[in-house]
Motif scaffolding. Sequence first.
Motif, short mmCIF file in Angstrom:
data_model
loop_
_atom_site.label_atom_id
_atom_site.label_comp_id
_atom_site.label_asym_id
_atom_site.label_seq_id
_atom_site.Cartn_x
_atom_site.Cartn_y
_atom_site.Cartn_z
N GLU A 4 0.58 -0.96 -0.26
CA GLU A 4 0.16 0.27 -0.20
C GLU A 4 1.23 1.16 0.37
O GLU A 4 2.07 1.46 0.88
CB GLU A 4 -1.13 -0.21 0.91
N PRO A 5 0.40 2.11 -0.30
CA PRO A 5 1.66 3.19 -1.15
C PRO A 5 0.72 4.01 0.57
O PRO A 5 -0.43 4.10 1.48
CB PRO A 5 0.75 4.00 -2.34
N HIS A 6 1.82 5.42 0.76
CA HIS A 6 2.02 5.57 1.76
C HIS A 6 0.55 6.89 1.66
O HIS A 6 0.11 6.87 0.62
CB HIS A 6 2.87 6.66 2.18
N PRO A 7 -0.06 6.76 2.75
CA PRO A 7 -1.32 7.60 3.00
C PRO A 7 -1.32 9.19 2.41
O PRO A 7 -2.35 9.54 1.69
CB PRO A 7 -2.33 7.90 4.41
N TRP A 8 0.29 9.51 2.87
CA TRP A 8 0.65 10.94 2.45
C TRP A 8 -0.09 11.36 0.45
O TRP A 8 -0.13 11.51 -0.02
CB TRP A 8 1.75 11.36 2.36
N VAL A 9 0.50 10.28 -0.39
CA VAL A 9 0.57 10.25 -1.48
C VAL A 9 -1.15 10.00 -2.49
O VAL A 9 -1.19 11.29 -3.45
CB VAL A 9 0.96 8.97 -2.00
N ALA A 10 -1.39 9.53 -1.52
CA ALA A 10 -3.21 9.73 -2.74
C ALA A 10 -3.40 11.29 -1.53
O ALA A 10 -4.62 11.45 -2.71
CB ALA A 10 -3.60 8.59 -0.93
N TRP A 11 -3.65 11.34 -0.41
CA TRP A 11 -3.60 12.29 0.39
C TRP A 11 -3.38 13.65 -0.77
O TRP A 11 -4.40 14.23 -1.23
CB TRP A 11 -2.99 13.09 1.60
N ALA A 12 -1.65 13.67 -1.27
CA ALA A 12 -1.68 14.98 -2.49
C ALA A 12 -2.56 14.73 -3.68
O ALA A 12 -3.25 15.29 -4.05
CB ALA A 12 -0.11 14.26 -2.43
N PRO A 33 2.83 26.98 15.33
CA PRO A 33 2.84 26.20 16.80
C PRO A 33 1.22 25.61 16.72
O PRO A 33 0.89 24.35 17.81
CB PRO A 33 3.56 27.33 17.37
N LEU A 34 -0.14 25.74 16.51
CA LEU A 34 -1.10 25.30 16.40
C LEU A 34 -1.38 24.10 16.40
O LEU A 34 -2.02 23.34 16.55
CB LEU A 34 -2.41 26.73 16.11
N ARG A 35 -0.61 23.53 15.58
CA ARG A 35 -0.79 22.18 14.46
C ARG A 35 -0.38 21.32 15.85
O ARG A 35 -1.46 19.90 15.72
CB ARG A 35 0.47 22.05 13.74
N TRP A 36 0.29 21.24 16.62
CA TRP A 36 0.94 20.81 17.54
C TRP A 36 -0.90 20.75 18.48
O TRP A 36 -1.18 19.16 19.23
CB TRP A 36 1.03 20.93 18.83
N VAL A 37 -0.69 21.99 19.45
CA VAL A 37 -2.62 21.74 19.70
C VAL A 37 -3.58 21.31 18.95
O VAL A 37 -4.36 20.53 19.95
CB VAL A 37 -2.94 23.62 20.13
N PHE A 38 -3.63 21.12 17.59
CA PHE A 38 -5.17 20.64 16.98
C PHE A 38 -4.84 18.89 17.41
O PHE A 38 -5.80 18.07 16.95
CB PHE A 38 -4.66 20.83 15.60
N ALA A 39 -3.70 18.89 17.28
CA ALA A 39 -3.24 17.39 17.36
C ALA A 39 -3.50 16.84 18.72
O ALA A 39 -3.95 15.88 18.54
CB ALA A 39 -1.60 16.79 16.78
N ALA A 60 -0.67 9.44 9.89
CA ALA A 60 -0.04 9.48 9.18
C ALA A 60 -0.79 10.95 9.08
O ALA A 60 0.05 11.61 9.58
CB ALA A 60 -0.37 9.15 7.84
N LEU A 61 -1.98 11.44 9.70
CA LEU A 61 -2.64 12.97 9.72
C LEU A 61 -1.61 13.28 10.67
O LEU A 61 -1.11 14.61 10.79
CB LEU A 61 -4.13 13.13 10.14
N LEU A 62 -1.23 12.61 12.13
CA LEU A 62 -1.31 12.83 13.27
C LEU A 62 0.59 13.53 13.12
O LEU A 62 0.63 14.28 13.71
CB LEU A 62 -1.44 12.02 14.82
N HIS A 63 1.09 12.24 12.53
CA HIS A 63 2.70 13.05 12.46
C HIS A 63 2.85 13.95 11.52
O HIS A 63 3.92 14.68 12.36
CB HIS A 63 3.04 11.18 11.64
N ILE A 64 1.90 14.82 10.73
CA ILE A 64 2.27 15.74 9.50
C ILE A 64 2.27 16.88 11.15
O ILE A 64 2.77 17.93 10.74
CB ILE A 64 1.68 15.22 8.47
N LEU A 65 1.24 16.58 11.18
CA LEU A 65 0.52 17.97 12.53
C LEU A 65 1.70 17.88 13.54
O LEU A 65 1.86 19.60 13.91
CB LEU A 65 -0.68 17.33 12.91
N GLU A 66 2.56 16.80 13.88
CA GLU A 66 3.54 17.28 15.24
C GLU A 66 4.48 16.98 14.98
O GLU A 66 6.05 17.52 15.66
CB GLU A 66 3.35 15.42 16.31
#
Length: 84
Positions: A4-12, A33-39, A60-66
């Motif tokens: 399976e491809p990384h979710p980022w590829v499909a999202w992009a 820095p608000l990305r961390w709070v959102f995560a 994958a989304l949480l990794h992008i945010l953090e």
Amino acid sequence: MANEPHPWVAWAEHLQRWGLAQPIAVLLEALGPLRWVFAQFLYGGLPLLTTQPNSSQWQALLHILEDDAAQREFINLLLEEPHQ
């Protein structure tokens, strides 16, 4: 699962197709820095939002945010020319 491809590829690809790649890239950069709070809110709310809070998509989304490097990598992926 290993193929399976990384979710980022499909999202992009989806965001590029919908013309949203640039706005999402700008939003991610603007959040700073608000990305961390959102995560953290997502960590707390995932059990209420989904029956699979540990799915690879959410992780994958949480990794992008953090992670700053992950965010930069995803933004670069978003801004690449779409592969046709």
